[in-house]
Write a protein that holds these residues in place. Sequence first.
Motif, PDB file in Angstrom:
ATOM      1  N   LYS A  49      53.317 -83.786 -39.339  1.00  0.00           N
ATOM      2  CA  LYS A  49      51.828 -83.939 -39.089  1.00  0.00           C
ATOM      3  C   LYS A  49      51.719 -85.490 -38.647  1.00  0.00           C
ATOM      4  O   LYS A  49      52.300 -86.323 -39.259  1.00  0.00           O
ATOM      5  CB  LYS A  49      51.137 -83.749 -40.511  1.00  0.00           C
ATOM      6  N   GLY A  50      50.993 -85.889 -37.615  1.00  0.00           N
ATOM      7  CA  GLY A  50      50.854 -86.978 -37.021  1.00  0.00           C
ATOM      8  C   GLY A  50      49.505 -87.694 -37.503  1.00  0.00           C
ATOM      9  O   GLY A  50      48.328 -86.964 -37.856  1.00  0.00           O
ATOM     10  N   ALA A  51      49.381 -88.838 -37.269  1.00  0.00           N
ATOM     11  CA  ALA A  51      48.153 -89.919 -37.404  1.00  0.00           C
ATOM     12  C   ALA A  51      47.932 -91.118 -36.617  1.00  0.00           C
ATOM     13  O   ALA A  51      48.870 -91.339 -35.903  1.00  0.00           O
ATOM     14  CB  ALA A  51      48.161 -90.062 -38.903  1.00  0.00           C
ATOM     15  N   CYS A  70      46.506 -86.930 -43.224  1.00  0.00           N
ATOM     16  CA  CYS A  70      45.592 -87.705 -43.694  1.00  0.00           C
ATOM     17  C   CYS A  70      46.219 -89.105 -44.479  1.00  0.00           C
ATOM     18  O   CYS A  70      45.477 -89.872 -44.935  1.00  0.00           O
ATOM     19  CB  CYS A  70      44.423 -87.154 -44.447  1.00  0.00           C
ATOM     20  N   ASN A  71      47.571 -88.763 -44.616  1.00  0.00           N
ATOM     21  CA  ASN A  71      48.273 -89.731 -45.449  1.00  0.00           C
ATOM     22  C   ASN A  71      49.815 -89.740 -44.788  1.00  0.00           C
ATOM     23  O   ASN A  71      50.340 -88.846 -45.194  1.00  0.00           O
ATOM     24  CB  ASN A  71      48.384 -89.427 -46.966  1.00  0.00           C
ATOM     25  N   ASP A  72      49.998 -90.657 -43.743  1.00  0.00           N
ATOM     26  CA  ASP A  72      51.249 -90.691 -43.192  1.00  0.00           C
ATOM     27  C   ASP A  72      52.336 -91.482 -43.783  1.00  0.00           C
ATOM     28  O   ASP A  72      53.328 -91.686 -43.276  1.00  0.00           O
ATOM     29  CB  ASP A  72      50.941 -91.243 -41.689  1.00  0.00           C
ATOM     30  N   GLN A  79      47.183 -82.873 -45.861  1.00  0.00           N
ATOM     31  CA  GLN A  79      45.869 -82.405 -45.414  1.00  0.00           C
ATOM     32  C   GLN A  79      44.625 -82.851 -46.281  1.00  0.00           C
ATOM     33  O   GLN A  79      44.773 -82.726 -47.453  1.00  0.00           O
ATOM     34  CB  GLN A  79      46.076 -80.816 -45.358  1.00  0.00           C
ATOM     35  N   ALA A  80      43.527 -83.048 -45.810  1.00  0.00           N
ATOM     36  CA  ALA A  80      42.354 -83.538 -46.494  1.00  0.00           C
ATOM     37  C   ALA A  80      41.682 -82.208 -47.081  1.00  0.00           C
ATOM     38  O   ALA A  80      41.737 -81.123 -46.328  1.00  0.00           O
ATOM     39  CB  ALA A  80      41.533 -84.236 -45.625  1.00  0.00           C
ATOM     40  N   GLY A  81      41.046 -82.244 -48.112  1.00  0.00           N
ATOM     41  CA  GLY A  81      40.283 -81.167 -48.737  1.00  0.00           C
ATOM     42  C   GLY A  81      39.368 -81.532 -49.795  1.00  0.00           C
ATOM     43  O   GLY A  81      39.235 -82.570 -50.091  1.00  0.00           O
ATOM     44  N   ARG A  82      38.559 -80.203 -50.309  1.00  0.00           N
ATOM     45  CA  ARG A  82      37.511 -80.395 -51.364  1.00  0.00           C
ATOM     46  C   ARG A  82      38.123 -80.160 -52.601  1.00  0.00           C
ATOM     47  O   ARG A  82      38.637 -78.907 -52.792  1.00  0.00           O
ATOM     48  CB  ARG A  82      36.319 -79.650 -50.892  1.00  0.00           C
TER      49      ARG A  82
END
Length: 484
Positions: A49-51, A70-72, A79-82
């Motif tokens: 996963k890139g950033a 979201c955190n490389d 992955q960002a989530g709720r």
Amino acid sequence: MLPPPGCPDCEPEPICDPEICDGVDNDCDGQIDEGVRRTVYRDADGDGKGAGAAVQGCVDYGWVTNNTDCNDSNASVWQAGRFYRDADGDGYGNPNQWQDSCGIPAGYVTDATDCNDANAGVKPGVIKSCGVGECARTVQACVNGVEQACVPKPATAEVCDKLDNNCNGVVDDLPPITCGTGYCQRTVAACADVCELVETNPNKPPVEVCEWMANSCTPGPARAETCNNIDDNCNGTIDDGVMTTYYRDNDGDGYGAGAPIGMACTVPGGAASNASDCNDHDFNVKPGAVKQCGVGECRVSVQACVNGVEQTCTPRPPGVEICDKADNDCNGAVDDITIACGTGACRRTAPACGELCEMVETQPDKPPKEVCEWGEYGLCTPGAPSAEVCANDIDEDCNGIADDSSNSAAWLTFYPDQDHDGYGADWNSTRACYQPMGTVRTGGDCDDTRADMKPGAAEVCDGIDNNCSGTLDEGNVCDQSLCQ
């Protein structure tokens, strides 16, 4: 590249291939990676996963075609989530309290189905229970995110069914059943196994079959009533017909009088079970008692009570005392007759009664036998006379005259005492055995006409010899009188 054929020294001709993204001019057009570069992103943590900012380049190690990380710097978080607040730590979050984050913050969960985030025991899948016995009920703690209320079933009257119908936590807690009264009263449990023998097979003995059900109470058998503070015959009345009527017994002699004062099994203190006393104030006067009065031959005995009336006891009249070993004159003494003999100091008395004994022949061939008779056989012996003592009014020589001694040496001197002061005049003394009237044994009176002049009298200042000392007003009595 290989040199052209037939020209080893010639420059080899280049080999041109389709262009690929590898930093080489593969198609020999003088451009590197033209047309095959792509938009890529840095994948520093190697999680695919890139950033960061997009660049045009080849997909190579450390680069990817997406920018979803979201955190490389953490390969496990990309992955960002709720996420939802889990305040009670039960693994279920509060749908109304959330936070969007790259990675799960402490105290947060991904599940948002908790219906009470202040109680770890209330969450999806948990069953709520309420009520006891037949009132018990269960519900899902959470339904569609809403906490469910648990309402017990309504209680019913308790019956004998081994269930807690009234929902108080106790099975079949009905009060005991009581039946009968008095000695017949019985108490049994409200519920019990009621058993009976049932034939299950014609060729086998009956089998006891028991059923748990409401019990029945049967009163006990009655018995004859006795005075014991118990209703023995079970008619609802205690000691009926067997109690004792009692009456006031004021003198405590066991016999009462007057009207009944109550009934009881045991006669109380101060009472009796009869009313036959004829004097309830005298312990000694009661039925069966004997009254006695008088002494000796006057003594009389009568029944104290006759038909409820107190009897009067009257002694017999006294008689003359005689020698018969009885108290004829009723003075408490038997044969108290005396005889006297002698005179003056020789006078003596003796019992008039006594025994007179003599030897009497009762059979010709046997010696005589002493026979005694009680009668007026008492003997009196006078005392012996002695020398007469003067002026004591006693007849010592027992001649019938007191103070009549002829021995002048025994005579005494007597002094006339006209003023009656106890002292006589020495000048008129006389000697005799019998004391003349108006005389005293002590002389020394200096004036037998004045009672205030005598030996031993107090001297006063009056010109008189009060104490018969021969001196007038001695001892300075007149000086003392003047000072006073």
